[in-house]
Design an enzyme around this catalytic site. Structure first.
Site, PDB file in Angstrom:
ATOM      1  N   HIS A 175      11.875  17.248  30.333  1.00  0.00           N
ATOM      2  CA  HIS A 175      11.266  17.750  29.460  1.00  0.00           C
ATOM      3  C   HIS A 175      10.559  16.557  28.462  1.00  0.00           C
ATOM      4  O   HIS A 175       9.727  16.138  28.878  1.00  0.00           O
ATOM      5  CB  HIS A 175      12.174  18.653  28.340  1.00  0.00           C
ATOM      6  CG  HIS A 175      11.635  19.469  27.244  1.00  0.00           C
ATOM      7  ND1 HIS A 175      10.175  19.558  26.873  1.00  0.00           N
ATOM      8  CD2 HIS A 175      12.339  19.689  26.067  1.00  0.00           C
ATOM      9  CE1 HIS A 175      10.209  20.402  25.901  1.00  0.00           C
ATOM     10  NE2 HIS A 175      11.332  20.509  25.427  1.00  0.00           N
ATOM     11  N   LYS A 179       9.686  13.335  42.412  1.00  0.00           N
ATOM     12  CA  LYS A 179       8.869  13.920  41.289  1.00  0.00           C
ATOM     13  C   LYS A 179       8.209  12.662  40.504  1.00  0.00           C
ATOM     14  O   LYS A 179       8.946  11.810  40.349  1.00  0.00           O
ATOM     15  CB  LYS A 179       9.585  14.752  40.271  1.00  0.00           C
ATOM     16  CG  LYS A 179      10.148  16.082  40.948  1.00  0.00           C
ATOM     17  CD  LYS A 179      10.368  17.218  39.999  1.00  0.00           C
ATOM     18  CE  LYS A 179      10.514  18.579  40.629  1.00  0.00           C
ATOM     19  NZ  LYS A 179      10.885  19.434  39.476  1.00  0.00           N
ATOM     20  N   HIS A 216       4.066  21.366  35.462  1.00  0.00           N
ATOM     21  CA  HIS A 216       4.176  22.074  34.000  1.00  0.00           C
ATOM     22  C   HIS A 216       4.482  23.661  34.581  1.00  0.00           C
ATOM     23  O   HIS A 216       4.007  24.277  35.487  1.00  0.00           O
ATOM     24  CB  HIS A 216       3.058  22.262  33.275  1.00  0.00           C
ATOM     25  CG  HIS A 216       3.641  22.603  31.940  1.00  0.00           C
ATOM     26  ND1 HIS A 216       3.582  23.952  31.390  1.00  0.00           N
ATOM     27  CD2 HIS A 216       3.904  21.820  30.783  1.00  0.00           C
ATOM     28  CE1 HIS A 216       3.865  23.921  29.915  1.00  0.00           C
ATOM     29  NE2 HIS A 216       4.208  22.801  29.702  1.00  0.00           N
ATOM     30  N   ASP A 227       2.011  14.490  28.630  1.00  0.00           N
ATOM     31  CA  ASP A 227       2.983  13.056  28.460  1.00  0.00           C
ATOM     32  C   ASP A 227       2.137  12.036  29.403  1.00  0.00           C
ATOM     33  O   ASP A 227       2.239  11.015  28.846  1.00  0.00           O
ATOM     34  CB  ASP A 227       4.322  13.338  29.076  1.00  0.00           C
ATOM     35  CG  ASP A 227       5.126  14.145  28.406  1.00  0.00           C
ATOM     36  OD1 ASP A 227       6.003  14.927  28.801  1.00  0.00           O
ATOM     37  OD2 ASP A 227       4.980  14.295  27.126  1.00  0.00           O
TER      38      ASP A 227
HETATM   39  C1  SDX Z   1       7.067  18.911  28.757  1.00  0.00           C
HETATM   40  O1  SDX Z   1       7.764  23.809  28.885  1.00  0.00           O
HETATM   41  C2  SDX Z   1       6.922  22.989  27.967  1.00  0.00           C
HETATM   42  O2  SDX Z   1       6.112  23.717  27.274  1.00  0.00           O
HETATM   43  C3  SDX Z   1       7.165  21.375  27.892  1.00  0.00           C
HETATM   44  C4  SDX Z   1       6.071  20.723  27.314  1.00  0.00           C
HETATM   45  C5  SDX Z   1       5.950  20.951  25.617  1.00  0.00           C
HETATM   46  O3  SDX Z   1       5.016  20.813  25.240  1.00  0.00           O
HETATM   47  O4  SDX Z   1       7.093  21.134  25.247  1.00  0.00           O
HETATM   48  O5  SDX Z   1       4.811  20.823  27.794  1.00  0.00           O
HETATM   49  C6  SDX Z   1       6.497  19.241  27.423  1.00  0.00           C
HETATM   50  O6  SDX Z   1       8.108  18.877  28.885  1.00  0.00           O
HETATM   51  C7  SDX Z   1       5.960  18.600  29.851  1.00  0.00           C
HETATM   52  C8  SDX Z   1       6.726  18.266  31.033  1.00  0.00           C
HETATM   53  C9  SDX Z   1       7.330  16.732  31.171  1.00  0.00           C
HETATM   54  N1  SDX Z   1       8.076  16.611  32.373  1.00  0.00           N
HETATM   55  C10 SDX Z   1       7.721  15.822  33.420  1.00  0.00           C
HETATM   56  O7  SDX Z   1       6.506  15.322  33.576  1.00  0.00           O
HETATM   57  C11 SDX Z   1       8.721  15.841  34.555  1.00  0.00           C
HETATM   58  C12 SDX Z   1       7.918  15.734  35.890  1.00  0.00           C
HETATM   59  N2  SDX Z   1       7.608  17.476  36.025  1.00  0.00           N
HETATM   60  C13 SDX Z   1       8.584  18.242  36.730  1.00  0.00           C
HETATM   61  O8  SDX Z   1       9.931  17.942  36.558  1.00  0.00           O
HETATM   62  C14 SDX Z   1       8.063  19.663  36.724  1.00  0.00           C
HETATM   63  O9  SDX Z   1       6.825  19.689  36.913  1.00  0.00           O
HETATM   64  C15 SDX Z   1       8.640  20.456  35.371  1.00  0.00           C
HETATM   65  C16 SDX Z   1      10.042  20.395  35.033  1.00  0.00           C
HETATM   66  C17 SDX Z   1       7.776  20.169  34.416  1.00  0.00           C
HETATM   67  C18 SDX Z   1       8.258  21.884  35.814  1.00  0.00           C
HETATM   68  O10 SDX Z   1       8.839  22.202  36.791  1.00  0.00           O
HETATM   69  P1  SDX Z   1       9.062  23.775  37.529  1.00  0.00           P
HETATM   70  O11 SDX Z   1       8.098  24.637  36.754  1.00  0.00           O
HETATM   71  O12 SDX Z   1      10.504  24.198  37.454  1.00  0.00           O
HETATM   72  O13 SDX Z   1       8.434  23.760  38.880  1.00  0.00           O
HETATM   73  P2  SDX Z   1       9.463  23.028  40.045  1.00  0.00           P
HETATM   74  O14 SDX Z   1      10.110  21.850  39.531  1.00  0.00           O
HETATM   75  O15 SDX Z   1      10.051  24.200  40.733  1.00  0.00           O
HETATM   76  O16 SDX Z   1       8.212  22.416  40.946  1.00  0.00           O
HETATM   77  C19 SDX Z   1       7.176  23.466  41.862  1.00  0.00           C
HETATM   78  C20 SDX Z   1       6.943  22.500  42.958  1.00  0.00           C
HETATM   79  C21 SDX Z   1       8.284  21.781  43.704  1.00  0.00           C
HETATM   80  O17 SDX Z   1       7.872  21.600  45.110  1.00  0.00           O
HETATM   81  P3  SDX Z   1       8.337  22.472  46.235  1.00  0.00           P
HETATM   82  O18 SDX Z   1       9.897  22.288  46.079  1.00  0.00           O
HETATM   83  O19 SDX Z   1       7.899  23.929  45.948  1.00  0.00           O
HETATM   84  O20 SDX Z   1       7.812  21.959  47.622  1.00  0.00           O
HETATM   85  O21 SDX Z   1       6.212  21.574  42.332  1.00  0.00           O
HETATM   86  C22 SDX Z   1       6.822  20.259  42.580  1.00  0.00           C
HETATM   87  C23 SDX Z   1       8.307  20.382  42.803  1.00  0.00           C
HETATM   88  O22 SDX Z   1       8.680  19.459  43.794  1.00  0.00           O
HETATM   89  N3  SDX Z   1       6.632  19.369  41.559  1.00  0.00           N
HETATM   90  C24 SDX Z   1       6.361  18.319  41.481  1.00  0.00           C
HETATM   91  C25 SDX Z   1       6.302  17.670  40.251  1.00  0.00           C
HETATM   92  N4  SDX Z   1       6.408  18.871  39.386  1.00  0.00           N
HETATM   93  C26 SDX Z   1       6.781  19.791  40.441  1.00  0.00           C
HETATM   94  N5  SDX Z   1       6.010  17.075  42.654  1.00  0.00           N
HETATM   95  C27 SDX Z   1       5.952  15.965  42.295  1.00  0.00           C
HETATM   96  N6  SDX Z   1       5.926  15.473  41.048  1.00  0.00           N
HETATM   97  C28 SDX Z   1       6.231  16.378  39.914  1.00  0.00           C
HETATM   98  N7  SDX Z   1       6.056  16.003  38.775  1.00  0.00           N
END
Ligand code: SDX
Length: 358
Positions: A211, A244, A250, A301
């Site tokens: 997050h 990741k 997102h 971010d």
């Molecule tokens: C913020 O919710 C909000 O509104 C948050 C926010 C706000 O303003 O409050 O926007 C702020 O928190 C932004 C997010 C910051 N976090 C990061 O940058 C951390 C990296 N991101 C991930 O951990 C992820 O993208 C999430 C947690 C943000 C979202 O994840 P989801 O919706 O639970 O999706 P998921 O983890 O199930 O991923 C789906 C697929 C997976 O691949 P498969 O298993 O299907 O093959 O996408 C891949 C994931 O591995 N994936 C990524 C990735 N994010 C998702 N692969 C590589 N790098 C990434 N960053």
């Protein structure tokens, strides 16, 4: 027995109505009906904070009163500074912020007054702690607007152009409907705990690297990169290992995060002005490779971290800065939750053992 499907992470589950903000997978973000990008481009932080909290843009009188309230409450009480002096200097700034917010003596008696009193103090808690942790005295002096004051407290500089970019970035960070930290606050608020405790809960949640804690890690991988081919290789390597990359992906935005695109455009000019075009090109190469390989967009971010780096803001403060702005969104959500409350207590499906006897 018919079971409902478990929606892990509440993905796609609508748990309540809200009139504060709305996001959608196509990359739309509105605050109280206004496009967030238009607010960032044309409004001040105080105008948007008032809009998010009270539901309409302030008239001149309301804006003056609100700005004075934030300015008047921006100082940190002496006893809080004394407590900060007792803390180990390597304490993470977000932990200090959460702890000081939970202990902050408040004068306001209404919920909005208490929450805004805390929100007004967050920039100086961040600045005073940062200076204390480096063995320096807290910065004194202040500035006209919330953003100019915050930028000065973060850097000791008074650049109007950098303060304006920080203001746009803070407006874009301010509100994002039921994200993890806001929903944490609403769960706490639904128990009718006090607003200070609810904001402390939100500060605990925003620290997580999935997050608000992501942004501090972005520069760790970005700054050592020397070329765009190296950037592409890094992305390919991480994806191959199914690891990741912070700053990407997102839960809602599957095509683009409008805040990231807004800041990318502002970063282009900032990088040119600061002679950092190579860093900008490397960042864009990472974004393009992530989209080409996995159709995963940059989130706010990613470009926010690079903008703050070029504005000489210490990256250890990125998550607290995010929290400073989001504290106004949290204020709005606390008020909305308690105005039409029902305790938030979902169900679960038991898959453990049955029929055990001692
Ligand atoms: C913020 O919710 C909000 O509104 C948050 C926010 C706000 O303003 O409050 O926007 C702020 O928190 C932004 C997010 C910051 N976090 C990061 O940058 C951390 C990296 N991101 C991930 O951990 C992820 O993208 C999430 C947690 C943000 C979202 O994840 P989801 O919706 O639970 O999706 P998921 O983890 O199930 O991923 C789906 C697929 C997976 O691949 P498969 O298993 O299907 O093959 O996408 C891949 C994931 O591995 N994936 C990524 C990735 N994010 C998702 N692969 C590589 N790098 C990434 N960053």
């Amino acid at each position: 027995m018919e079971y409902e499907e478990v929606k892990k992470g509440l993905a796609g589950v609508i748990v309540d109505n809200t009139a504060i903000a709305s996001t959608d997978s196509n990359g739309t973000l509105i605050y109280r009906g206004y496009a967030a990008e238009e607010l960032a481009e044309k409004s001040t932080f105080e105008e948007v904070a008032y809009l998010v909290v009270y539901g309409h843009l302030p008239n001149k009188k309301e804006l003056l009163k609100f700005s004075n309230l934030l300015n008047r409450n921006s100082r940190v009480p002496q006893n809080i500074n004394k407590i900060m002096k007792l803390l180990p200097r390597n304490t993470p700034a977000i932990d200090v912020l959460r702890s000081m917010v939970s202990l902050m003596p408040l004068n306001g008696d209404e919920n909005d007054g208490k929450l805004l009193e805390i929100a007004a103090k967050i920039p100086r808690i961040i600045s005073d702690w940062h200076r204390l942790s480096k063995g320096s005295a807290p910065l004194r002096g202040t500035a006209e607007t919330y953003a100019e004051r915050f930028y000065y407290l973060l850097t000791g500089n008074k650049s109007k152009s950098d303060a304006r970019l920080l203001e746009e970035l803070l407006i874009l960070y301010m509100e994002h409907e039921f994200n993890a930290s806001t929903f944490t606050l609403r769960v706490a608020a639904s128990t009718l705990t006090d607003p200070q405790a609810a904001m402390t809960a939100a500060l605990a949640a925003i620290k997580g690297p999935l997050h608000g804690g992501a942004n501090a890690e972005i520069l760790d991988y970005l700054l050592p990169m020397k070329s765009t081919p190296e950037a592409r290789k890094y992305v390919d390597g991480k994806l191959r290992k199914k690891e990741k990359i912070m700053g990407f992906g997102h839960r809602i935005y599957k095509n683009k995060d409008p805040r990231a695109q807004y800041l990318k455009e502002r970063l282009r000019g900032l990088a040119a002005a600061k002679g950092a075009e190579k860093l900008y090109n490397i960042a864009v190469a990472i974004e393009d490779e992530m989209w080409k390989m996995k159709n995963i967009p940059a989130n706010m971010d990613f470009y926010a971290a690079i903008c703050m780096y070029l504005m000489k803001i210490d990256s250890s403060l990125n998550t607290p800065i995010f929290a400073a702005s989001r504290s106004f969104g949290w204020t709005a959500h606390y008020l909305e939750q308690v105005s039409n409350n029902k305790l938030i207590r979902p169900s679960s499906r038991y898959i453990g053992m049955l029929g055990m006897h001692l």
